[in-house]
Design a protein around this motif. Structure first.
Motif, mmCIF file in Angstrom:
data_model
loop_
_atom_site.group_PDB
_atom_site.id
_atom_site.type_symbol
_atom_site.label_atom_id
_atom_site.label_comp_id
_atom_site.label_asym_id
_atom_site.label_seq_id
_atom_site.Cartn_x
_atom_site.Cartn_y
_atom_site.Cartn_z
ATOM 1 N N LEU A 17 0.919 -1.346 -0.127
ATOM 2 C CA LEU A 17 0.062 -0.153 -0.141
ATOM 3 C C LEU A 17 1.052 1.313 -0.201
ATOM 4 N N ARG A 50 -6.795 -5.248 -0.062
ATOM 5 C CA ARG A 50 -6.838 -3.761 -0.761
ATOM 6 C C ARG A 50 -8.582 -2.976 -0.220
ATOM 7 N N TYR A 80 -7.277 -2.349 -6.208
ATOM 8 C CA TYR A 80 -8.078 -1.894 -4.732
ATOM 9 C C TYR A 80 -9.785 -1.065 -4.784
#
Length: 121
Positions: A17, A50, A80
């Motif tokens: 991330l 995600r 995502y």
């Protein structure tokens, strides 16, 4: 939290991330010609992998038209999913403030490629 040890899978997810936030930030800088920009994502405490609640893009000036939508699309292209509901959130941001020109070129190419594939699907 004292005594809290993050598992290897959670650490890998945070690293991914962080890298994605950094790459999207570098891509936005190159695409929109903005210098001072800060991108962060919002998550509900139950969201992992995600799943995201939202995205925040901060600039010292008004954002160019389409910049925030482009950031949202870039995260979708990177895999995502956005889902937000009325609950507490926390902000996750990249801790990597420095990058080389090589990093920026790689980030731009990575996000552009993901967007090209995502848009053609």
């Amino acid at each position: 939290m004292p005594g809290f040890a993050m598992g290897a899978e959670a650490e890998a997810t945070c690293d991914t991330l962080e890298r994605d936030i950094r790459d999207v930030t570098l891509w936005l800088i190159e695409t929109y010609g903005v210098a001072r920009i800060h991108v962060s994502v919002e998550r509900h405490f139950t969201q992992i992998d995600r799943d995201l609640a939202g995205i925040a893009v901060m600039l010292l000036s008004s954002p160019p038209p389409g910049l925030i939508e482009a950031a949202h699309e870039a995260f979708l292209a990177l895999g995502y999913v956005f889902e937000s509901w009325a609950a507490d959130i926390y902000v996750h941001q990249s801790s990597r403030d420095t990058h080389s020109k090589h990093d920026a070129i790689q980030a731009y190419a990575r996000v552009e490629n993901a967007l090209r594939i995502w848009r053609s699907a």
